[in-house]
Design an enzyme around this catalytic site. Structure first.
Site, short mmCIF file in Angstrom:
data_model
loop_
_atom_site.label_atom_id
_atom_site.label_comp_id
_atom_site.label_asym_id
_atom_site.label_seq_id
_atom_site.Cartn_x
_atom_site.Cartn_y
_atom_site.Cartn_z
N ASP A 234 77.99 41.48 13.56
CA ASP A 234 77.99 42.51 13.84
C ASP A 234 79.13 43.08 13.17
OD1 ASP A 234 77.18 45.46 13.74
OD2 ASP A 234 77.16 45.71 16.15
C1 BGC Z 1 76.08 48.56 14.35
C2 BGC Z 1 74.98 47.78 13.95
C3 BGC Z 1 74.49 47.62 13.35
C4 BGC Z 1 75.65 47.46 12.16
C5 BGC Z 1 75.75 48.01 10.71
C6 BGC Z 1 77.31 47.96 13.97
O1 BGC Z 1 78.45 49.18 14.34
O2 BGC Z 1 76.19 47.60 15.71
O3 BGC Z 1 73.65 47.43 15.22
O4 BGC Z 1 73.47 46.44 12.35
O5 BGC Z 1 76.65 47.99 12.61
O6 BGC Z 1 75.59 48.84 10.01
#
Ligand code: BGC
Length: 748
Positions: free
Chosen positions: A287
């Protein structure tokens, strides 16, 4: 992830770079570029593994490292020259042009393609994922994923960041709308279909957030603790089904720690469970900002760091050269990424920009919402409304004159024309803001009751709303509870005095219908007062038409709750959400990337309810609920009869469902199992279902196959699923608390 800055490289807007560089983007067709090396891996009759191995042999160490990390985000500093080459999504892995390996352009795509607004593009907003879960419809889930895949490709992306399946262990989780409910078998099965749909469009699909990212409060610092058996039978089972049946090319590990280690450097989760036990052949992507090390994360099984290269760039290379990371490990990460590129088809079917089809999108979005709206109450057939006999309708509350709310954070899809409640032309959308889609319930209702006087009252002044309701044949009160990534709901009550508004309007007009737009369950102190209640979730681009079709009966409701609605928060396993202490809340703005990567001091959340998630908790604790899991009414009625259970390779439950009312409908017939007492399980678990379409008066015999794993328990000592010998009860009916059929079977 949250975008912080909107400047381009060296102050030059990023779109200038984008324009100059798009032609050089691997994956976009470039006439006249001759292959520089012989490319035996382009032979499509070879397996993805064989093709990946052939490429790997040709790669230099720098090319290998290049595949292991992102290159920043166009909206966030620091930018790199490669950021500009991306398609303005949130993550970009540069391709290896020399070898014909395309870059990977990632966009968030939970309920549609994100960031369309800032990129001047259009995307369909499907109803929130939880609404799709309420349809219990695997074909609809496939369509959901396929639409996302089509729109990603059309916009120049080749990887989806969607597939959220953290089960609803904590219903105040601000991302409940992005997930598929509290039951691992329902959620896992649906996410598998969704992923298969996305990947059918030659787009890399992912599943996230692996694992136990069940609350947003302190998500970077929380350390989730749960025993292994409970872990495997709950949250991890949803992922197991999603991974083994949906075959996502990527898995996104989550921000939180699990049993001491960050999920993105957690050997048990990544190498042991995901890659060894489930034989996941694809790659693990962190993530955003969820990578915390090079040596440890690499050894644990993290393959790709996003959105930058704090650990998986130069530091990783140095570690390989110093033999702190074995070369075999580097090769394994690269092989997995390459394999996913071949398996998903992004090499053989390069993305091609085209114009998204908004009309087709509206239709898919409407149908999914129609299948997911749940009729929670319908006293004396208050619904459907009869446009021929109603003269006045008072529509009240929740901006129902102009739009319907959507879920926020990285899932946010931007509405055409901008936020519907902002002045025209001023609708730019921002991270973690309440965004309303221009799908107007007022207009849709008026269109279906052209001879009625339909009024609107904002609901901000209860007295005015009561006056409007009193003078009308029917009052329809809209209420909402907005949700977003990066926050949890303070409680399960409707905010903004909406409980009071509903109570007052319902007291003033006995024909009051409540329409809820929520992602999570809400409490309803007023539940006895209105004539009817509909849960419409976050309803997507064409939500108002779907809702109006249900209100006026051209569509018969068929959705059922994927989450229990408790009577009160006091009944939850954790009546109070565990919040992070001050030191574990946020980094100071000045924190360096490395400090961030070290992480905040952990705080513990004990998932001591263990196996008892959702309805399993209320069943086991004998707590009455407001609306049970699997509950949903229809404008017709159904009867169940004649259950027989047989055992072959699968256990099969066969029974008859009859439409005993006067309208065609679709009934979700649910099958549960109670395990032998020696299994020490909660009283029952969902093991299968079938959504059966029935004309008025029609009967169908239905067979539901039950996977033996769904009747098993996870034996921690043997590290495998085992069937506990003994007597099993199979229960069948229309809701987890209405199971008229029962049969028993002995299994060994
Ligand atoms: C989120 C993810 C997301 C990623 C990219 C993170 O803060 O938890 O779900 O895909 O950001 O935006």
């Amino acid at each position: 992830m949250k975008p912080r800055l909107r400047r381009g490289l060296f102050g030059i807007p990023a779109f200038v770079f984008l324009g100059l560089s798009l032609l050089a983007l691997p994956g976009f067709s470039q006439p006249g570029v001759a292959p520089k090396v012989d490319r035996p891996w382009m032979n499509q009759s070879l397996s993805p593994d064989e093709r990946a191995n052939l490429v790997l042999k040709q790669m230099t160490i720098d090319e290998k490292i290049q595949l292991l990390h992102g290159n920043g985000m166009p909206q966030e500093e620091p930018l790199t020259p490669l950021t500009a080459l991306s398609n303005r999504g949130v993550g970009y892995v540069a391709g290896i042009e020399r070898l014909g390996i395309p870059g990977i352009d990632m966009s968030d795509a939970a309920y549609g393609v994100r960031s369309s607004g800032v990129n001047g593009r259009y995307s369909t907003a499907l109803p929130a994922n939880v609404a799709a879960a309420a349809s219990w419809d695997t074909d609809a889930a496939f369509e959901y994923g396929a639409l996302i895949g089509r729109e990603l490709r059309a916009q120049g992306f080749n990887m989806s960041l969607g597939g959220g399946v953290d089960i609803t262990r904590e219903p105040r989780n601000g991302r409940t709308f992005e997930y598929l409910g509290e039951d691992p078998i329902l959620a896992g099965t649906l996410v598998a279909s969704l992923i298969a749909g996305t990947q059918s469009q030659h787009v890399i699909g992912d599943i996230k957030h692996y694992a136990f990212n069940d609350q947003e409060s302190g998500r970077d610092s929380v350390n989730a603790h749960i025993n292994k058996r409970a872990a495997r039978e709950t949250d991890l089972l949803a992922f197991e089904i999603g991974v083994t049946q949906g075959h996502p090319a990527a898995v996104m590990c989550s921000y939180n720690r699990v049993d001491g280690d960050f999920a993105c450097e957690n050997k048990y989760l990544l190498n042991e469970v995901l890659k060894k036990d489930w034989q996941f052949p694809g790659f693990v992507v962190s993530d955003w900002g969820g990578t915390h090390s090079d040596v440890k994360a690499s050894a644990a099984g993290l393959d790709n760091e996003q959105p930058r290269d704090i650990f998986y760039g130069d530091r990783f290379k140095a570690a390989v050269q110093a033999e702190r990371i074995p070369e075999s490990e580097l090769n394994e990460h690269v092989r997995r990424i390459l394999r996913s590129e071949f398996a998903s088809g992004i090499v053989d079917f390069p993305r091609q920009r085209s114009v998204v089809d908004p009309l087709a999108g509206l239709e898919v979005a409407r149908k999914i919402e129609e299948g997911g709206i749940v009729l929670l109450k319908d006293n004396l057939a208050a619904l459907p409304l009869d446009a021929g006999t109603i003269h006045t309708i008072a529509v009240i509350g929740a901006h129902a004159d102009v739009g319907m709310i959507s879920g926020a954070g990285s899932a946010q899809v931007d509405p055409p024309g901008g936020n519907a409640i902002a002045p025209p032309g001023k609708g730019a959308t921002y991270w973690k803001e309440e965004i309303w889609f221009p799908t107007s319930p007022l207009k849709a209702i008026q269109a279906r009751a052209p001879h009625a006087v339909v009024t609107f009252d904002s609901g901000t002044n209860a007295k005015a709303a009561v006056a409007a309701a009193k003078g009308a044949d029917v009052a329809i009160v809209f209420a909402y509870d907005w949700e977003s990534e990066d926050m949890d709901l303070p409680n399960l009550s409707l905010p903004l005095h909406q409980d009071d508004l509903i109570a007052q309007v319902a007291a003033a007009n006995p024909h009051t219908i409540v329409v809820l737009e929520t992602g999570s369950p809400v409490t309803m102190p007023w539940v006895d007062a209105p004539a009817a209640i509909l849960e419409a979730w976050f309803a997507g681009s064409d939500g108002a038409n779907a809702l109006a079709n249900i209100l006026f009966g051209s569509v018969n409701p068929s959705g059922k709750l994927p989450n229990t609605f408790p009577k009160s928060e006091a009944d939850l396993p954790h009546p109070t959400l565990v919040k992070p202490p001050l030191a574990s809340q946020r980094f100071p703005k000045s924190a360096s990337p490395l400090q961030r990567a070290e992480g905040l001091p952990p705080f513990q959340v004990e998932y001591d309810e263990g196996l008892k998630v959702g309805y399993k908790w209320y069943d086991a604790e004998k707590k009455a609920v407001l609306f049970p899991f699997g509950f949903g009414l229809s404008y017709t009625s159904y009867g169940y009869s004649g259950l027989t259970v047989t055992q072959g390779k699968m256990v099969e439950a066969t029974f008859t469902v009859a439409n005993t009312g006067g309208r065609a409908g679709a009934e979700i017939a649910e099958v549960y199992a109670s395990l032998p007492a020696s299994a020490a399980e909660p009283p029952k678990r969902l093991v299968g279902w079938s959504k059966v379409k029935l004309d008025a008066g029609e009967k169908k015999t239905v067979t539901v196959d039950i996977d033996p794993k769904y009747l098993s328990v996870f034996d921690e000592a043997k590290n495998m699923w085992t069937l506990v010998p003994g007597e099993y009860s199979i229960l069948v009916g229309g809701s987890s608390q209405d199971l008229p059929l029962r049969a028993t079977i002995s299994l060994e």
